[in-house]
Design an enzyme around this catalytic site. Sequence first.
Site, PDB file in Angstrom:
ATOM      1  N   CYS A  13     -10.809   2.713   0.167  1.00 53.23           N
ATOM      2  CA  CYS A  13      -9.666   3.210   0.244  1.00 53.23           C
ATOM      3  C   CYS A  13      -9.219   2.310   1.847  1.00 53.23           C
ATOM      4  O   CYS A  13      -9.863   2.215   2.474  1.00 53.23           O
ATOM      5  CB  CYS A  13      -9.549   4.901   0.446  1.00 53.23           C
ATOM      6  SG  CYS A  13      -8.021   5.188   1.137  1.00 53.23           S
ATOM      7  N   ASP A  43       0.962  -1.088  -0.078  1.00 53.96           N
ATOM      8  CA  ASP A  43      -0.056  -0.115  -0.379  1.00 53.96           C
ATOM      9  C   ASP A  43       1.030   1.226  -0.302  1.00 53.96           C
ATOM     10  O   ASP A  43       2.268   1.731   0.291  1.00 53.96           O
ATOM     11  CB  ASP A  43      -0.894  -0.469   0.894  1.00 53.96           C
ATOM     12  CG  ASP A  43      -1.631   1.067   1.338  1.00 53.96           C
ATOM     13  OD1 ASP A  43      -2.310   1.850   0.113  1.00 53.96           O
ATOM     14  OD2 ASP A  43      -1.886   2.024   2.551  1.00 53.96           O
ATOM     15  N   SER A  44       0.305   2.564   0.076  1.00 50.92           N
ATOM     16  CA  SER A  44       0.723   3.790  -0.332  1.00 50.92           C
ATOM     17  C   SER A  44       1.653   4.102   1.191  1.00 50.92           C
ATOM     18  O   SER A  44       2.482   4.393   1.396  1.00 50.92           O
ATOM     19  CB  SER A  44      -0.099   4.493  -0.803  1.00 50.92           C
ATOM     20  OG  SER A  44      -0.902   4.988   0.367  1.00 50.92           O
ATOM     21  N   GLU A  93      -2.410   8.696   8.487  1.00 48.24           N
ATOM     22  CA  GLU A  93      -1.276   8.748   8.023  1.00 48.24           C
ATOM     23  C   GLU A  93      -0.490   9.625  10.067  1.00 48.24           C
ATOM     24  O   GLU A  93       0.379   9.190  10.074  1.00 48.24           O
ATOM     25  CB  GLU A  93      -0.703   9.659   6.749  1.00 48.24           C
ATOM     26  CG  GLU A  93      -1.049   8.368   6.089  1.00 48.24           C
ATOM     27  CD  GLU A  93       0.255   7.171   6.054  1.00 48.24           C
ATOM     28  OE1 GLU A  93       1.028   7.075   6.182  1.00 48.24           O
ATOM     29  OE2 GLU A  93      -0.496   5.674   5.212  1.00 48.24           O
ATOM     30  N   THR A 120      -6.486   3.398  -4.881  1.00 51.92           N
ATOM     31  CA  THR A 120      -6.288   3.588  -6.180  1.00 51.92           C
ATOM     32  C   THR A 120      -5.492   3.128  -6.802  1.00 51.92           C
ATOM     33  O   THR A 120      -5.341   2.704  -8.220  1.00 51.92           O
ATOM     34  CB  THR A 120      -5.291   4.902  -5.880  1.00 51.92           C
ATOM     35  OG1 THR A 120      -6.039   5.349  -4.061  1.00 51.92           O
ATOM     36  CG2 THR A 120      -5.213   5.973  -6.562  1.00 51.92           C
ATOM     37  N   CYS A 177      -4.623  -1.654  -1.940  1.00 50.60           N
ATOM     38  CA  CYS A 177      -4.901  -0.249  -1.897  1.00 50.60           C
ATOM     39  C   CYS A 177      -5.803  -0.269  -3.210  1.00 50.60           C
ATOM     40  O   CYS A 177      -5.438  -0.298  -4.481  1.00 50.60           O
ATOM     41  CB  CYS A 177      -2.969   0.134  -2.606  1.00 50.60           C
ATOM     42  SG  CYS A 177      -3.396   2.078  -2.993  1.00 50.60           S
ATOM     43  N   HIS A 214      -7.005   2.747   4.025  1.00 53.45           N
ATOM     44  CA  HIS A 214      -7.018   3.644   5.233  1.00 53.45           C
ATOM     45  C   HIS A 214      -8.337   3.932   5.931  1.00 53.45           C
ATOM     46  O   HIS A 214      -9.022   4.103   6.899  1.00 53.45           O
ATOM     47  CB  HIS A 214      -6.850   5.124   4.887  1.00 53.45           C
ATOM     48  CG  HIS A 214      -4.764   4.985   4.168  1.00 53.45           C
ATOM     49  ND1 HIS A 214      -4.250   4.550   2.879  1.00 53.45           N
ATOM     50  CD2 HIS A 214      -3.644   5.848   5.205  1.00 53.45           C
ATOM     51  CE1 HIS A 214      -2.956   4.693   3.001  1.00 53.45           C
ATOM     52  NE2 HIS A 214      -2.731   5.108   4.892  1.00 53.45           N
TER      53      HIS A 214
HETATM   54  N1  DGL Z   1      -4.614   2.968   0.958  1.00 50.64           N
HETATM   55  C1  DGL Z   1      -4.638   3.738  -0.450  1.00 50.64           C
HETATM   56  C2  DGL Z   1      -6.397   3.755  -1.212  1.00 50.64           C
HETATM   57  O1  DGL Z   1      -6.504   2.994  -0.624  1.00 50.64           O
HETATM   58  C3  DGL Z   1      -4.526   5.115  -1.107  1.00 50.64           C
HETATM   59  C4  DGL Z   1      -4.559   6.229  -0.036  1.00 50.64           C
HETATM   60  C5  DGL Z   1      -2.940   7.106  -0.972  1.00 50.64           C
HETATM   61  O2  DGL Z   1      -2.480   6.806  -0.927  1.00 50.64           O
HETATM   62  O3  DGL Z   1      -3.342   8.157  -1.297  1.00 50.64           O
HETATM   63  O4  DGL Z   1      -6.440   3.820  -2.551  1.00 50.64           O
END
Ligand code: DGL
Length: 266
Positions: A184, A10-11, A152, A75, A73, A186
């Site tokens: 997402c 993931d990011s 974050e 995205t 992730c 997160h």
């Molecule tokens: N957690 C990620 C997602 O599911 C990435 C969020 C991000 O880096 O903007 O999209």
Amino acid sequence: MSSKPIGIFDSGVGGLTVLAAIRRLLPHESLIYLGDTARVPYGNKSAETILRYAEECCTFLAKKGVKAIVIACNTASAHALPYIQHRFHFPILGVVEPGVEEALRVNQSRHIGVIGTFATIQSEIYAKELKKRNASVRVSSVSCPLFVPLVEEDWCDNEVTLAVAEKYLKNLGRDGMDALILGCTHYPLLKKVIGECLGPQIALIDSAEAVAISLQKCLALSALKASDTFEGAGVELYVTDLTHRFETIARRFLEGDIPEVKRVTL
Ligand code: DGL
């Protein structure tokens, strides 16, 4: 081959929600997690950049000898999944399809909400995948770009986050909606705050469990599942920039015991 690890990326910290679900369901699998913390967020980057970042993360995990990768992730799943699946010769799973299936399973009213990063919502991947399975479903979506930096920062439950959530979710036409996809990885960390804004009549769909089940099926089908007697399963954690918050959140998700978090350059 079956005793090789599974790669997850993931990011940032968001994919830890997926890592935790996979660890619960598949305790005999070794897991390698990569959080691209130096370049988070992905959600406000261009499609080309997201594709390049996703490929670099997968190349890192491939060099670690993984037998499969979970793109934890949304995205990156929205923009890079088919490309990455062609690029590598082992199974690669994204998080969008399991979330879509789960939302359609619980939804009665045929009105489903989706929240995600700017890049995920702009890709319209959720609306396309939902309508592919059920043309009559109504989809309302809104991007919530400030959610990822708040998570974050480990600001998951305070008055600032609640105010931000109220402002974003006001823009979601919610009449008759009974399910909201947290598009997402997160966002499950913000479940409490999001639930407070929406009330109990809207089910929050967190795809982490559904992704773990898809991975279990995929490993069984490809004869890649680790043996139930395999005792060497462990977790390795890598980040592209070391933040103490990553460690704090990882400790919360992995229930205390975390291995040393190693910083790497992709
Ligand atoms: N957690 C990620 C997602 O599911 C990435 C969020 C991000 O880096 O903007 O999209």
